[in-house]
Design an enzyme around this catalytic site. Sequence first.
Site, PDB file in Angstrom:
ATOM      1  N   THR A  44      48.382  38.327  42.323  1.00 47.02           N
ATOM      2  CA  THR A  44      46.975  38.234  41.983  1.00 47.02           C
ATOM      3  C   THR A  44      46.496  39.354  41.197  1.00 47.02           C
ATOM      4  OG1 THR A  44      46.152  39.151  44.174  1.00 47.02           O
ATOM      5  CG2 THR A  44      46.310  36.921  44.059  1.00 47.02           C
ATOM      6  N   ASN A  46      43.170  41.701  40.853  1.00 48.73           N
ATOM      7  CA  ASN A  46      41.986  42.135  41.649  1.00 48.73           C
ATOM      8  C   ASN A  46      41.307  42.888  40.540  1.00 48.73           C
ATOM      9  OD1 ASN A  46      43.686  41.380  43.469  1.00 48.73           O
ATOM     10  ND2 ASN A  46      42.675  42.639  45.223  1.00 48.73           N
ATOM     11  N   GLU A 104      40.134  38.183  44.170  1.00 50.61           N
ATOM     12  CA  GLU A 104      41.677  38.131  43.836  1.00 50.61           C
ATOM     13  C   GLU A 104      41.682  36.918  42.992  1.00 50.61           C
ATOM     14  OE1 GLU A 104      43.871  38.163  47.401  1.00 50.61           O
ATOM     15  OE2 GLU A 104      42.188  39.593  48.673  1.00 50.61           O
TER      16      GLU A 104
END
EC number: 2.7.1.26
Length: 205
Positions: A44, A46, A104
Amino acid sequence: MRPDTSRDPVAGPDSGPEPPFPIRLAGPVIKGFGRGSKELGIPTANIPADGLAEYPDLQVGVYYGVVALNPAQSEVPSTSAQILPAVLSIGYNPFYKNTTRSIEIHIMPPLTAPSPTATGTPGHVTFHKLPDFYGTSLKLLILGYIRPEYDYVSAEALIEDIRVDCEVARRSLQRGAYVRYLGAGADENEENEEVQEQRRWLTTF
């Protein structure tokens, strides 16, 4: 806990995003908790959650949309000057009992590429992975809402639901009113000005 019901194949109306969407968020890619990639195998990106202050009524949950990375900063050649599909969570991740809200984003491969999450068995799912690009400016356009956040009985159950989220996002973005945000599906002369403006915003750094 996640209800034991079947998942809808797509999210959002076929006619295109409805208010409050599209939603714009942007920021540098920052380090998260480090669990998405290491523990779940789901990379992910962020970004800071302070941009959510403009959307106080936005509920926590899973969303889909499109992203772009600043090509002058990113060393990921496949993302250069590209708008890519994405699925993302906004919230606290009840499975990990987070107390800080986070954004995310899982960046998926282009819709023209085979989907790595089309099939899989719990614990053996492959997700799209890019090299690390911390510090790179990222722009996110949220186009629709998929589902609420849930707690799960196991990491495997969480991974499977995220796999399904990816497929729901892909199918949702493949529809004509959504795929245009990726720069596909129509001649530019036929597109409305709003879609063109959103794409210009995504790719202007």
